[in-house]
Design a protein around this motif. Sequence first.
Motif, PDB file in Angstrom:
ATOM      1  N   GLY A  78     -18.826  19.786 -51.533  1.00 24.35           N
ATOM      2  CA  GLY A  78     -18.002  18.651 -51.007  1.00 24.35           C
ATOM      3  C   GLY A  78     -18.878  17.412 -50.847  1.00 24.35           C
ATOM      4  N   LYS A  79     -18.075  16.136 -50.683  1.00 28.27           N
ATOM      5  CA  LYS A  79     -18.516  15.078 -50.061  1.00 28.27           C
ATOM      6  C   LYS A  79     -17.621  14.659 -49.329  1.00 28.27           C
ATOM      7  CE  LYS A  79     -22.216  12.388 -49.529  1.00 28.27           C
ATOM      8  NZ  LYS A  79     -23.428  12.893 -49.335  1.00 28.27           N
ATOM      9  N   ASN A  80     -17.297  15.198 -48.287  1.00 28.50           N
ATOM     10  CA  ASN A  80     -15.963  15.164 -47.480  1.00 28.50           C
ATOM     11  C   ASN A  80     -15.733  13.796 -46.741  1.00 28.50           C
ATOM     12  OD1 ASN A  80     -15.433  17.811 -48.679  1.00 28.50           O
ATOM     13  ND2 ASN A  80     -17.142  18.236 -47.083  1.00 28.50           N
ATOM     14  N   PRO A  81     -14.663  12.967 -46.739  1.00 29.63           N
ATOM     15  CA  PRO A  81     -14.570  11.804 -46.018  1.00 29.63           C
ATOM     16  C   PRO A  81     -13.971  12.156 -44.700  1.00 29.63           C
ATOM     17  CG  PRO A  81     -12.841  12.029 -47.668  1.00 29.63           C
ATOM     18  CD  PRO A  81     -13.793  13.235 -47.722  1.00 29.63           C
ATOM     19  N   ALA A  82     -14.396  11.165 -43.726  1.00 31.50           N
ATOM     20  CA  ALA A  82     -13.732  11.207 -42.380  1.00 31.50           C
ATOM     21  C   ALA A  82     -13.188   9.785 -42.172  1.00 31.50           C
ATOM     22  CB  ALA A  82     -14.501  11.718 -41.313  1.00 31.50           C
ATOM     23  N   ILE A  83     -11.802   9.520 -42.209  1.00 30.15           N
ATOM     24  CA  ILE A  83     -11.611   8.057 -41.990  1.00 30.15           C
ATOM     25  C   ILE A  83     -11.230   7.755 -40.714  1.00 30.15           C
ATOM     26  CG2 ILE A  83      -9.812   6.224 -42.987  1.00 30.15           C
ATOM     27  CD1 ILE A  83      -9.354   8.057 -45.378  1.00 30.15           C
ATOM     28  N   VAL A  84     -11.969   6.900 -39.979  1.00 26.89           N
ATOM     29  CA  VAL A  84     -11.718   6.518 -38.794  1.00 26.89           C
ATOM     30  C   VAL A  84     -10.905   5.118 -38.792  1.00 26.89           C
ATOM     31  CG1 VAL A  84     -12.642   5.909 -36.495  1.00 26.89           C
ATOM     32  CG2 VAL A  84     -13.733   7.711 -38.025  1.00 26.89           C
ATOM     33  N   TYR A  85      -9.614   5.070 -38.476  1.00 24.72           N
ATOM     34  CA  TYR A  85      -8.587   3.867 -38.571  1.00 24.72           C
ATOM     35  C   TYR A  85      -8.930   2.963 -37.318  1.00 24.72           C
ATOM     36  CZ  TYR A  85      -5.997   5.661 -42.646  1.00 24.72           C
ATOM     37  OH  TYR A  85      -5.779   5.964 -43.881  1.00 24.72           O
ATOM     38  N   PRO A  86      -8.482   2.016 -37.463  1.00 26.43           N
ATOM     39  CA  PRO A  86      -8.349   0.936 -36.216  1.00 26.43           C
ATOM     40  C   PRO A  86      -8.149   1.504 -35.010  1.00 26.43           C
ATOM     41  CG  PRO A  86      -7.312  -0.294 -38.021  1.00 26.43           C
ATOM     42  CD  PRO A  86      -7.936   1.038 -38.543  1.00 26.43           C
ATOM     43  N   ASP A  87      -6.954   2.150 -34.972  1.00 23.13           N
ATOM     44  CA  ASP A  87      -6.209   2.479 -33.784  1.00 23.13           C
ATOM     45  C   ASP A  87      -6.609   3.917 -33.103  1.00 23.13           C
ATOM     46  OD1 ASP A  87      -5.137   4.175 -35.773  1.00 23.13           O
ATOM     47  OD2 ASP A  87      -3.136   4.161 -35.112  1.00 23.13           O
ATOM     48  N   ALA A  88      -7.780   4.544 -34.015  1.00 22.84           N
ATOM     49  CA  ALA A  88      -8.317   5.929 -33.589  1.00 22.84           C
ATOM     50  C   ALA A  88      -8.645   5.927 -32.253  1.00 22.84           C
ATOM     51  CB  ALA A  88      -9.459   6.177 -34.560  1.00 22.84           C
ATOM     52  N   ASP A  89      -8.797   7.087 -31.621  1.00 20.08           N
ATOM     53  CA  ASP A  89      -9.592   7.347 -30.246  1.00 20.08           C
ATOM     54  C   ASP A  89     -11.182   7.620 -30.630  1.00 20.08           C
ATOM     55  OD1 ASP A  89     -10.970   8.662 -28.352  1.00 20.08           O
ATOM     56  OD2 ASP A  89      -9.146   9.592 -27.630  1.00 20.08           O
ATOM     57  N   VAL A  90     -11.807   6.589 -30.640  1.00 16.03           N
ATOM     58  CA  VAL A  90     -13.293   6.417 -31.364  1.00 16.03           C
ATOM     59  C   VAL A  90     -14.000   7.504 -30.587  1.00 16.03           C
ATOM     60  CG1 VAL A  90     -15.143   4.996 -31.899  1.00 16.03           C
ATOM     61  CG2 VAL A  90     -12.898   4.272 -31.871  1.00 16.03           C
ATOM     62  N   GLU A  91     -13.798   7.570 -29.337  1.00 12.90           N
ATOM     63  CA  GLU A  91     -14.774   8.593 -28.804  1.00 12.90           C
ATOM     64  C   GLU A  91     -14.568  10.200 -29.330  1.00 12.90           C
ATOM     65  OE1 GLU A  91     -15.422  10.301 -24.328  1.00 12.90           O
ATOM     66  OE2 GLU A  91     -14.844   8.195 -24.600  1.00 12.90           O
ATOM     67  N   ALA A 130     -18.675  19.754 -44.672  1.00 18.40           N
ATOM     68  CA  ALA A 130     -19.270  18.995 -43.615  1.00 18.40           C
ATOM     69  C   ALA A 130     -18.477  17.689 -43.674  1.00 18.40           C
ATOM     70  CB  ALA A 130     -20.817  18.921 -43.771  1.00 18.40           C
ATOM     71  N   ALA A 131     -18.712  16.978 -42.619  1.00 17.12           N
ATOM     72  CA  ALA A 131     -18.166  15.687 -42.486  1.00 17.12           C
ATOM     73  C   ALA A 131     -19.292  14.765 -43.095  1.00 17.12           C
ATOM     74  CB  ALA A 131     -17.656  15.139 -41.198  1.00 17.12           C
ATOM     75  N   ASP A 132     -19.338  14.419 -44.542  1.00 17.30           N
ATOM     76  CA  ASP A 132     -20.500  13.729 -44.966  1.00 17.30           C
ATOM     77  C   ASP A 132     -20.363  12.269 -44.810  1.00 17.30           C
ATOM     78  OD1 ASP A 132     -21.505  16.318 -46.362  1.00 17.30           O
ATOM     79  OD2 ASP A 132     -19.769  16.137 -47.301  1.00 17.30           O
ATOM     80  N   ARG A 133     -19.135  11.830 -45.035  1.00 15.79           N
ATOM     81  CA  ARG A 133     -18.909  10.303 -45.120  1.00 15.79           C
ATOM     82  C   ARG A 133     -18.002   9.850 -43.973  1.00 15.79           C
ATOM     83  NH1 ARG A 133     -16.011   8.859 -50.239  1.00 15.79           N
ATOM     84  NH2 ARG A 133     -15.344  10.912 -50.162  1.00 15.79           N
ATOM     85  N   ALA A 134     -18.404   8.935 -42.977  1.00 16.59           N
ATOM     86  CA  ALA A 134     -17.564   8.392 -42.057  1.00 16.59           C
ATOM     87  C   ALA A 134     -17.048   6.998 -42.708  1.00 16.59           C
ATOM     88  CB  ALA A 134     -17.883   8.311 -40.849  1.00 16.59           C
ATOM     89  N   ILE A 135     -15.772   6.833 -43.078  1.00 22.02           N
ATOM     90  CA  ILE A 135     -15.176   5.749 -43.727  1.00 22.02           C
ATOM     91  C   ILE A 135     -14.600   5.049 -42.426  1.00 22.02           C
ATOM     92  CG2 ILE A 135     -13.810   4.740 -45.283  1.00 22.02           C
ATOM     93  CD1 ILE A 135     -14.288   7.268 -47.119  1.00 22.02           C
ATOM     94  N   VAL A 136     -15.411   3.962 -41.784  1.00 20.25           N
ATOM     95  CA  VAL A 136     -14.736   3.391 -40.491  1.00 20.25           C
ATOM     96  C   VAL A 136     -14.357   1.856 -40.559  1.00 20.25           C
ATOM     97  CG1 VAL A 136     -15.718   3.281 -37.957  1.00 20.25           C
ATOM     98  CG2 VAL A 136     -16.682   5.053 -39.482  1.00 20.25           C
ATOM     99  N   HIS A 137     -13.146   1.700 -40.030  1.00 21.08           N
ATOM    100  CA  HIS A 137     -12.643   0.235 -39.898  1.00 21.08           C
ATOM    101  C   HIS A 137     -13.480  -0.602 -38.937  1.00 21.08           C
ATOM    102  CE1 HIS A 137     -10.073  -3.165 -39.057  1.00 21.08           C
ATOM    103  NE2 HIS A 137      -9.616  -2.647 -40.494  1.00 21.08           N
ATOM    104  N   GLU A 138     -13.975  -1.782 -39.612  1.00 20.71           N
ATOM    105  CA  GLU A 138     -14.674  -2.680 -39.034  1.00 20.71           C
ATOM    106  C   GLU A 138     -14.587  -2.970 -37.756  1.00 20.71           C
ATOM    107  OE1 GLU A 138     -14.841  -5.999 -41.872  1.00 20.71           O
ATOM    108  OE2 GLU A 138     -12.841  -6.690 -41.160  1.00 20.71           O
ATOM    109  N   SER A 139     -13.273  -2.899 -37.299  1.00 22.19           N
ATOM    110  CA  SER A 139     -13.025  -3.373 -35.822  1.00 22.19           C
ATOM    111  C   SER A 139     -13.487  -2.269 -34.922  1.00 22.19           C
ATOM    112  CB  SER A 139     -11.475  -3.234 -35.595  1.00 22.19           C
ATOM    113  OG  SER A 139     -10.883  -2.136 -35.885  1.00 22.19           O
ATOM    114  N   ALA A 168     -23.750   8.686 -50.845  1.00 19.62           N
ATOM    115  CA  ALA A 168     -22.169   8.524 -50.597  1.00 19.62           C
ATOM    116  C   ALA A 168     -21.545   9.360 -51.701  1.00 19.62           C
ATOM    117  CB  ALA A 168     -21.416   7.230 -50.424  1.00 19.62           C
ATOM    118  N   GLN A 169     -22.135   9.620 -52.773  1.00 15.96           N
ATOM    119  CA  GLN A 169     -21.611  10.298 -53.932  1.00 15.96           C
ATOM    120  C   GLN A 169     -22.046  11.647 -54.335  1.00 15.96           C
ATOM    121  OE1 GLN A 169     -18.996   9.323 -56.294  1.00 15.96           O
ATOM    122  NE2 GLN A 169     -18.905   7.631 -54.811  1.00 15.96           N
ATOM    123  N   GLU A 170     -23.131  12.028 -53.756  1.00 14.80           N
ATOM    124  CA  GLU A 170     -23.929  13.383 -53.946  1.00 14.80           C
ATOM    125  C   GLU A 170     -23.850  14.319 -52.843  1.00 14.80           C
ATOM    126  OE1 GLU A 170     -27.577  12.679 -56.330  1.00 14.80           O
ATOM    127  OE2 GLU A 170     -26.518  10.897 -57.469  1.00 14.80           O
TER     128      GLU A 170
END
Length: 490
Positions: free
Chosen positions: A255-268, A288-297, A381-383
């Motif tokens: 896997g190369k699994n994404p974890a998306i963190v949106y601007p309204d997430a509980d960041v902690e 595993a949570a390999d890639r955290a894709i996180v909003h710039e805010s 981010a790909q492998e």
Amino acid sequence: MSHQSATDRHDLLVDGERRPPADGEYLTTRDPATGEAIAEVAAGTAEDVDAAVAVAREASPAWRDTDPVERGETVRRVAELVRENVEDLAELECLDQGKPLSQARSDVESAARYFAYYAGAADKLEGTSVPVGTGQVDYTVREPYGVSAQILPWNFPGNLFARGVAPALVAGNSVVVKPAPTTPLSALRLAELCHEAGVPAGAVNVVTGGGEPGAALTGHEGVDTVTFTGSVPTGQAVMKAAADTITPVTLELGGKNPAIVYPDADVEEAVEWVDTGIFTNAGQICSAADRAIVHESVYEEFVEGIVAAAESYQLGPGSEDPDMGPLNHADHQEKVLDYVDVGEREGATLATGGGVPDGMDEGYFVEPTVFTDVENDMRIAQEEVFGPVLAVIPYGDDEDPIELANDVQYGLVAGVFTQDVRRAMNATRRLEAGNVYVNKWFGDTNQTPFGGYKHSGIGREKGLAALDSYLQTKNVAVNLEQGGSDLPGA
Ligand code: NAD
């Protein structure tokens, strides 16, 4: 039946007996925390696979025809024996694999749970009745394939033995297991416990060794179904070999699994889950949570949190139950360190880690590592790195994080962190992954189907869905009328 200690010479386990390998060769397994040799393990050959498959074939009809209630009770006894031996098995796994003792214990408890869960299914493998009209009784029955080959990786050796062997046995198949060459000990011990519980000796066999017995199993005329867990390239080789004998395959790949963190997430909270998701088992987890894709805010806050989490890890030998143990073997450590170089060369920022911790160069340790400013088309981010290396990818309002998440060849698991239920539900629909987590990571249990989209695999393990890999459907049509000459399809 007495069992061997970890440091003995380990022979193959065929028909309930320890047998030396056909050509007398042994592999050395090493303690990942020190690099010291711990055991000699039979290097099985194609000839050994022939012998094990022949035994499994012979055992197959009697096990298939065992009353389902008895089959279930026998498998339930395996669960009990695994529970009685949790500490020994956890110590064995910790020594062989390198993981912290408490994580090894949890893997073994989960292995017991697989046997208990599937035991309950043995007498519920029902078929269906098909309403084709009054002239015919039509029904389906579910039958085992016969001999199931189980090829295992080295990251959760005992747990994955149970994940595959329990449903295969409950469905009435006999099995030949081929553990990974660096982590064979728990498979041998678990197979002994199966026999101790009353599973017939020939119904569970273990052929240790490397690629040779693996390849011999996948192309074997006497094997009726293959369950492979491992890397994509080996999975492709397995699928090609199985094509020659038209053998069905279940492939559980990377896997190369994404974890998306949106601007309204509980960041902690997102930091805590991604921390667990990427650093548990030193990152050697297909999900595993390999890639955290996180909003710039929230990017800065997220990066600060995850770097602090990474830097708080205590590393040490698994037996001392540290936060993180070593990687499993020397080649893998080298591969992970090479990826750190790749990330730096590609221009990502090495925010923390990336090396071997001071004074720990005897074993195969790598520091918890965080790359920031990663772009999704970079190799890191790909492998699949399969180590404690997180890629943090920022995204802005003009980008769709789901497109970034899906833009990889893999599709095993994905996660989203948001407080907005609509956003979460829309994301779960669009994400190309076999398992999607909302506001958590590792949401799957023994009961939930698990497996990949795209290059991450074929078929499902865990849950009742896994039984489909071990049962084939037979339809029976019984004519209730005298004569008749309906054409097929009428
Ligand atoms: P690997 O592909 O190198 O080896 C897996 C197994 O295949 C080993 O037992 C190996 O000896 C055997 N093998 C090697 N060559 C073979 C051949 N030609 N034919 C048949 N078998 C052969 O994988 P690995 O490095 O042991 O494990 C890591 C990989 O496993 C990662 O990609 C990880 O993501 C994946 N994995 C997936 C899951 C899942 O459920 N999706 C779970 C754990 C690990």
